[in-house]
Design an enzyme around this catalytic site. Structure first.
Site, PDB file in Angstrom:
ATOM      1  N   LYS A  46      14.885  87.557  61.394  1.00 29.19           N
ATOM      2  CA  LYS A  46      15.723  86.064  61.425  1.00 29.19           C
ATOM      3  C   LYS A  46      15.457  85.148  61.940  1.00 29.19           C
ATOM      4  O   LYS A  46      14.777  84.655  61.211  1.00 29.19           O
ATOM      5  CB  LYS A  46      16.823  86.726  62.641  1.00 29.19           C
ATOM      6  CG  LYS A  46      17.717  88.656  62.683  1.00 29.19           C
ATOM      7  CD  LYS A  46      18.873  88.481  61.500  1.00 29.19           C
ATOM      8  CE  LYS A  46      18.694  89.728  61.216  1.00 29.19           C
ATOM      9  NZ  LYS A  46      19.039  91.024  62.144  1.00 29.19           N
TER      10      LYS A  46
ATOM     11  N   ARG B 289      -3.656 101.095  58.698  1.00 30.91           N
ATOM     12  CA  ARG B 289      -2.219 101.576  59.948  1.00 30.91           C
ATOM     13  C   ARG B 289      -2.591 101.276  61.169  1.00 30.91           C
ATOM     14  O   ARG B 289      -1.143 100.950  62.088  1.00 30.91           O
ATOM     15  CB  ARG B 289      -2.289 102.863  59.185  1.00 30.91           C
ATOM     16  CG  ARG B 289      -0.743 103.480  59.962  1.00 30.91           C
ATOM     17  CD  ARG B 289      -0.231 104.484  59.597  1.00 30.91           C
ATOM     18  NE  ARG B 289      -1.186 105.927  59.294  1.00 30.91           N
ATOM     19  CZ  ARG B 289      -1.866 106.708  59.638  1.00 30.91           C
ATOM     20  NH1 ARG B 289      -2.202 106.837  60.551  1.00 30.91           N
ATOM     21  NH2 ARG B 289      -2.072 107.646  58.646  1.00 30.91           N
TER      22      ARG B 289
ATOM     23  N   TYR C  34      23.962  95.851  68.607  1.00 33.04           N
ATOM     24  CA  TYR C  34      23.443  95.993  66.678  1.00 33.04           C
ATOM     25  C   TYR C  34      24.254  97.922  66.082  1.00 33.04           C
ATOM     26  O   TYR C  34      23.952  98.409  66.551  1.00 33.04           O
ATOM     27  CB  TYR C  34      22.043  95.631  66.566  1.00 33.04           C
ATOM     28  CG  TYR C  34      21.675  95.584  65.220  1.00 33.04           C
ATOM     29  CD1 TYR C  34      22.208  94.379  64.319  1.00 33.04           C
ATOM     30  CD2 TYR C  34      21.310  96.111  64.383  1.00 33.04           C
ATOM     31  CE1 TYR C  34      22.135  94.507  63.302  1.00 33.04           C
ATOM     32  CE2 TYR C  34      21.207  96.081  63.217  1.00 33.04           C
ATOM     33  CZ  TYR C  34      21.341  95.487  62.313  1.00 33.04           C
ATOM     34  OH  TYR C  34      20.806  95.140  61.324  1.00 33.04           O
TER      35      TYR C  34
ATOM     36  N   ASP D 108      16.313  93.633  73.447  1.00 31.90           N
ATOM     37  CA  ASP D 108      16.813  93.003  72.181  1.00 31.90           C
ATOM     38  C   ASP D 108      17.152  91.108  71.875  1.00 31.90           C
ATOM     39  O   ASP D 108      18.301  91.405  72.434  1.00 31.90           O
ATOM     40  CB  ASP D 108      17.717  93.938  71.071  1.00 31.90           C
ATOM     41  CG  ASP D 108      18.100  93.545  69.452  1.00 31.90           C
ATOM     42  OD1 ASP D 108      17.299  92.081  69.327  1.00 31.90           O
ATOM     43  OD2 ASP D 108      18.285  94.102  68.468  1.00 31.90           O
TER      44      ASP D 108
HETATM   45  C1  PLP Z   1      18.900  91.759  61.716  1.00 30.67           C
HETATM   46  C2  PLP Z   1      19.232  92.817  63.569  1.00 30.67           C
HETATM   47  C3  PLP Z   1      18.676  94.146  63.806  1.00 30.67           C
HETATM   48  C4  PLP Z   1      17.966  94.523  62.844  1.00 30.67           C
HETATM   49  O1  PLP Z   1      16.795  93.647  62.190  1.00 30.67           O
HETATM   50  P1  PLP Z   1      16.382  94.776  60.563  1.00 30.67           P
HETATM   51  O2  PLP Z   1      15.093  93.454  60.435  1.00 30.67           O
HETATM   52  O3  PLP Z   1      17.373  94.379  59.583  1.00 30.67           O
HETATM   53  O4  PLP Z   1      15.825  96.453  60.909  1.00 30.67           O
HETATM   54  C5  PLP Z   1      18.503  94.868  64.931  1.00 30.67           C
HETATM   55  N1  PLP Z   1      19.032  93.740  66.025  1.00 30.67           N
HETATM   56  C6  PLP Z   1      19.532  93.147  66.338  1.00 30.67           C
HETATM   57  C7  PLP Z   1      20.365  91.797  67.318  1.00 30.67           C
HETATM   58  C8  PLP Z   1      19.811  92.513  64.924  1.00 30.67           C
HETATM   59  O5  PLP Z   1      20.729  91.101  64.196  1.00 30.67           O
END
Ligand code: PLP
Length: 404
Positions: free
Chosen positions: A210, A61, A113, A185
């Site tokens: 993504k 961890r 988001y 982000d």
């Molecule tokens: C998908 C997404 C998230 C969240 O990510 P997860 O991996 O699904 O928890 C946060 N910010 C943006 C812009 C996203 O597209």
């Protein structure tokens, strides 16, 4: 080729490496075996020579060698000091919010988001952390929202799904002047396109689910900090809260990142062609894409991004949910699914899928109409993708005409 001393020096200098070379060659060759692919250390614990005497790893961890390669890689890629890998993008966001304490405030982009909005509202509000949402595409709105309790500014650029662009350099000046942390982000742009730390951000987070992993096969999150000091705080939270990324998913993320620049370039080229096609179609009202000169902050996107990205959003002149539903249900290559950033193209109807929980009046205020369709443009041939959209649109119009 003869390696003169000068040649060898240049070859060894990280600074001179171009980005694609840097990505591939900052992933270390395994010291123990020479394995060129990072080994997957599928272990929970590490044997110690004497109590507290170890090779930098004691319990998985706290630290895992496979995860560490990913963490160092994302720090390098974002030009940050420290990187940390989490079980999801939301877990990464959660770790950043945990830097705050009760009474602190966040100023966040209004088109945030949905999962971040849900976390801020339903989890952190009850712990006394308050969030103000503003349209960050105009810096003055950020300035006006700041109070003496504001400790964090939260940006996404481009946003989801209407691809709003905020000026990271200008907002970072505001943050610095007020001693507020700026977190970006960077999921939609990816570091192949945009490096928020170079633009003045203190923290970058990713849903590595993504573009970074890029193959629609894992859920993962990353945090990068601009300073060692902030890094140590995130490291403490990562270990204390425990939402770490496992070794196999870390390996898949590394494998994805190796081809990131190549993919993002192609996703963007394909998306630009599709945006141009959509503009010419009679049925289409708005096309949202930062690569179009008509986009509100196109000039800012051009300054702070290398590519405009693979997401294109559009809505219809007749704002009809039935028609939009037919279109998203009848494409062949664009698969109907949430998420984005993978090799294969995806299509989604935000009002019924990603943004269903938002009341329709608020949804409409941010441009998410009933006919708004989001595309995650993949790596298929763009001519096939355009043909696919055209066929689905024509079929849907004729079906709607027949049934009414
Ligand atoms: C998908 C997404 C998230 C969240 O990510 P997860 O991996 O699904 O928890 C946060 N910010 C943006 C812009 C996203 O597209």
């Amino acid at each position: 080729m003869v390696f003169t001393e000068l040649n060898v020096k240049q070859f060894n200098s990280n600074q001179k490496m171009k980005e694609t070379t840097k990505i591939l060659h900052s992933i270390p060759v395994d010291e123990l075996t020479g394995a060129i692919s990072t080994p997957i250390y599928q272990t929970s614990t590490f044997v110690q020579e004497a109590p507290g005497v170890n090779k930098g790893f004691d319990y998985a961890r706290s630290n895992n060698p496979t995860r560490k390669v990913l963490e160092d890689l994302i720090a390098t890629l974002e030009n940050g000091k420290k990187g940390y890998a989490f079980a999801s993008g939301l877990a990464a966001i959660d770790a950043v919010v945990k830097l705050l304490k009760s009474g602190d405030e966040i100023v966040a982009v209004d088109d945030i988001y949905g999962g971040a909005f849900r976390m801020f509202t339903h989890i952190y509000q009850k712990f006394g952390i308050h969030v103000t949402y503003v349209d960050t595409t105009d810096v003055i709105n950020v300035v006006n929202a700041i109070t003496s309790n504001t400790k964090l500014i939260w940006l996404e650029s481009p946003t989801n799904p209407t691809l709003k662009i905020s000026d990271i350099v200008e907002i970072s000046k505001v943050a610095k002047a007020n001693q507020i942390l700026l977190c970006v982000d960077n999921t939609f742009a990816s570091p192949a396109s945009q490096k928020p730390i170079d633009l003045g951000a203190d923290i970058v987070i990713h849903s590595a689910t993504k573009y970074l992993a890029g193959h629609s096969d894992i859920i993962a999150g990353l945090v990068v900090t601009a300073t060692e000091e902030l890094g140590e705080k995130i490291k403490f939270i990562q270990n204390a809260s425990g939402a770490i990324l496992g070794p196999f998913d870390s390996w898949l993320a590394i494998r994805g990142i190796e081809t990131l620049p190549l993919r993002v370039k192609q996703h963007s080229e394909n998306a630009q062609k599709i945006a141009a096609f959509l503009l010419t179609h009679d049925i289409v009202k708005n096309v949202y894409y930062p690569g179009l000169p008509t986009h509100k902050n196109h000039h800012i996107a051009k300054n702070q991004q290398k590519y405009f990205g693979g997401v294109v959003t559009f809505d219809l002149k007749i704002d009809n949910k039935e028609l939009a539903t037919l279109i998203v249900s009848n494409t062949k290559y664009f698969k109907l699914a949430e998420s984005l950033g993978g090799l294969k193209s995806l299509i989604c109807l935000p009002c019924e899928m990603t943004h269903k929980s938002i009341p329709s009046d608020i949804r409409y205020q941010s441009g998410i109409t009933d006919s708004l369709i989001r595309l995650s443009v993949g790596l298929e041939d763009p001519e096939d993708l355009i043909e696919d959209l055209l066929t689905a649109i024509n079929y849907s119009i004729s079906t709607l005409v027949k049934t009414n």
